[in-house]
Design an enzyme around this catalytic site. Sequence first.
Site, PDB file in Angstrom:
ATOM      1  N   PRO A   1       0.829  -1.211   0.000  1.00  0.00           N
ATOM      2  CA  PRO A   1       0.000   0.000   0.000  1.00  0.00           C
ATOM      3  C   PRO A   1       0.862   1.259   0.000  1.00  0.00           C
ATOM      4  O   PRO A   1       1.641   1.488   0.922  1.00  0.00           O
ATOM      5  CB  PRO A   1      -0.802  -0.115   1.308  1.00  0.00           C
ATOM      6  CG  PRO A   1      -0.459  -1.435   1.892  1.00  0.00           C
ATOM      7  CD  PRO A   1       0.774  -1.919   1.261  1.00  0.00           C
ATOM      8  N   GLU A   2       0.711   2.058  -1.059  1.00  0.00           N
ATOM      9  CA  GLU A   2       1.375   3.350  -1.146  1.00  0.00           C
ATOM     10  C   GLU A   2       0.290   4.418  -0.980  1.00  0.00           C
ATOM     11  O   GLU A   2      -0.844   4.092  -0.648  1.00  0.00           O
ATOM     12  CB  GLU A   2       2.135   3.468  -2.475  1.00  0.00           C
ATOM     13  CG  GLU A   2       3.131   2.314  -2.654  1.00  0.00           C
ATOM     14  CD  GLU A   2       3.865   2.312  -3.980  1.00  0.00           C
ATOM     15  OE1 GLU A   2       4.079   3.387  -4.546  1.00  0.00           O
ATOM     16  OE2 GLU A   2       4.223   1.225  -4.452  1.00  0.00           O
TER      17      GLU A   2
END
Length: 298
Positions: A2-3
């Site tokens: 997850p960015e």
Amino acid sequence: MPELPEVEVIRRGLEQTAIGRRIARVEVADDRVVSGPPEVLKSRLVGQSVQALSRRGKVLIIELEQDCLLVHLGMTGQLTFWDRKREDDAGFVRHPSTGLQRARQHAIDKHTHLWIRFEDGNGLHYRDIRKFGRIRLVSREERMCSPMLQSLGLEPFTEGYRLEPFERLLAGRKRSIKALLLDQHLVAGLGNIYSDEALFVAGIDPRRVASSLTRPERLRLFEAIPAVLARGIDLGGTSLRDFVNARGEAGGNQEELFVYGRTGQPCRRCQASIERIVLAQRSTHYCPVCQKAGIDGL
DNA sequence: AGTAATCCCTGGCAGC
DNA sequence: TGCTGCCAGGGATTAC
């Protein structure tokens, strides 16, 4: 992984479902995901209601009445809303060909390390296979001094995201531009996927020494970063393996990536074969034609 | 101070 | 088929 876009997609989902709900019970199955004694965390959380959901870089901030929960999802972290009315839809399955998870609600399993029950029977489930994620409790006043937030760099989509400080952070830096983009002190929220994507859109070889970028290149990169992040958000995030939104659904950006994970496939712009190298201990993908190496390139 | 390497952690997968 | 070994990587920590 997850960015910023994936965390933003989760934040928006929880904003629709979790706000206003009061915490009745907290369970911590693995002490390693929380900082400090789990009993302190539990006793402080119970009784507080969710006021707002915000974000700084890759950190999701659950704002309660007295405290804030800072959630970093690490590599494989998932934060989903447990809807008691969807209980018959519990569990989740993988799509037979893509391996992506279908829109099924995440029941508590061996990878669920922390979960919250609200007074109304709904809840929040925190699940993380590789356990790189962390959850920290801080008071509302001291949240910005928290080590999880205080050293983060420029925040895309805010007024503080300006070209001058961006260029100042690149000046004199001897590292590769790829390594610097991964460093959260420069721009907060970029990870391996969106760093590769931004460098492709800007037409810059990832091996270039950061300080060697020309003024036009710096400007193109500065503009490419929010562009690829916004695209990721619009498409619901990138689900290469583990990412799901607050409802347990996969995103759609993995179908639209320019270079990340496309080794050997044709460039969407020039048809040249996408190459993969290792830079700063991370796999790095680029188009050898669209991202021509500069004079200092290897 | 800046930069680079190491470690944590587990599921998936290639190879035998 | 079952086993082994490798790979994925964000960020804290350590070393230089």
